[in-house]
Design a protein around this motif. Structure first.
Motif, PDB file in Angstrom:
ATOM      1  N   SER A 107      -6.476  -2.497   4.779  1.00  0.00           N
ATOM      2  CA  SER A 107      -4.717  -2.267   4.012  1.00  0.00           C
ATOM      3  C   SER A 107      -4.228  -1.733   3.130  1.00  0.00           C
ATOM      4  O   SER A 107      -2.778  -0.719   3.132  1.00  0.00           O
ATOM      5  CB  SER A 107      -4.089  -3.198   4.004  1.00  0.00           C
ATOM      6  N   THR A 108      -4.533  -1.178   1.698  1.00  0.00           N
ATOM      7  CA  THR A 108      -4.200   0.024   0.951  1.00  0.00           C
ATOM      8  C   THR A 108      -4.381   0.879   1.316  1.00  0.00           C
ATOM      9  O   THR A 108      -3.783   2.050   1.086  1.00  0.00           O
ATOM     10  CB  THR A 108      -5.084  -0.898   0.108  1.00  0.00           C
ATOM     11  N   ARG A 111      -1.444   1.936   3.899  1.00  0.00           N
ATOM     12  CA  ARG A 111      -0.393   2.175   3.075  1.00  0.00           C
ATOM     13  C   ARG A 111      -0.775   3.841   2.736  1.00  0.00           C
ATOM     14  O   ARG A 111       0.567   4.389   2.385  1.00  0.00           O
ATOM     15  CB  ARG A 111       0.524   1.161   2.142  1.00  0.00           C
ATOM     16  N   ALA A 114       0.178   6.080   4.595  1.00  0.00           N
ATOM     17  CA  ALA A 114       1.593   6.397   5.054  1.00  0.00           C
ATOM     18  C   ALA A 114       2.466   7.466   4.124  1.00  0.00           C
ATOM     19  O   ALA A 114       3.175   7.479   4.878  1.00  0.00           O
ATOM     20  CB  ALA A 114       2.181   5.417   5.390  1.00  0.00           C
ATOM     21  N   LYS A 117       2.906  10.828   5.401  1.00  0.00           N
ATOM     22  CA  LYS A 117       2.833  10.665   6.768  1.00  0.00           C
ATOM     23  C   LYS A 117       3.052  11.973   7.944  1.00  0.00           C
ATOM     24  O   LYS A 117       3.928  12.460   7.597  1.00  0.00           O
ATOM     25  CB  LYS A 117       4.244  10.071   7.260  1.00  0.00           C
ATOM     26  N   LYS A 127      -3.996   4.813  11.766  1.00  0.00           N
ATOM     27  CA  LYS A 127      -3.111   4.527  11.166  1.00  0.00           C
ATOM     28  C   LYS A 127      -3.612   2.974  11.869  1.00  0.00           C
ATOM     29  O   LYS A 127      -3.837   1.914  12.052  1.00  0.00           O
ATOM     30  CB  LYS A 127      -2.172   4.014  11.442  1.00  0.00           C
TER      31      LYS A 127
END
Length: 152
Positions: A107-108, A111, A114, A117, A127
């Motif tokens: 998850s990290t 993020r 992102a 992006k 992703k």
């Protein structure tokens, strides 16, 4: 600014009109605050060349992006290590702790990626895959916790 003498104002304007002058340099040279230098120069129609500042900011942005890419890469290495530990766990508790670590690291990573992006299809696929992995691990971890922890 009201407490500045005409000589100080003239010194500020003289220093500001030199080629390559910067607001902070004029302030240091004349002993006048940056805010006063800005006000005096603005009133006189003098502006400072900000191209060096813009270039420095852009260079810093590039450096930070490179650091994030490096961190994202090492996070994926950490995901692999966490998966190995998870699958090598001797009991359900160890497996669930490993699954939580994998989910948190994945998850990290998602993020972090992102932040910079990139709308290319390959980036979106990666992703999406990591998001599904994190979700699946979260579901698996949640199911194990509902069992009451008798195997711990």
């Amino acid at each position: 600014m009201a407490s500045l003498s005409e000589e100080q104002r003239a010194a500020v304007l003289e220093a500001a009109r030199r080629p390559g002058a910067s607001r902070n340099g004029v302030a240091r040279e004349t002993g006048v605050s940056e805010g006063s230098v800005t006000a005096i120069c603005t009133a006189a129609g003098i502006s400072f060349d900000r191209s060096l500042t813009a270039a420095a900011v852009q260079a810093r942005v590039i450096d930070l992006k490179a650091a994030r890419v490096g961190l994202a890469s090492t996070l994926m290495d950490d995901v692999q290590l966490a998966r190995q530990r998870m699958h090598g766990a001797e009991d359900n508790k160890g497996f669930l702790e490993g699954a939580k670590a994998v989910a948190a690291l994945a998850s990290t990573h998602v993020r972090l990626v992102a932040v910079d992006k990139d709308d290319s299809p390959a980036t979106e696929d990666a992703k999406s895959m990591l998001g599904r992995l994190a979700l699946a691990l979260g579901v698996a971890a949640g199911e194990g916790e509902e069992g009451g922890g008798d195997d711990v």
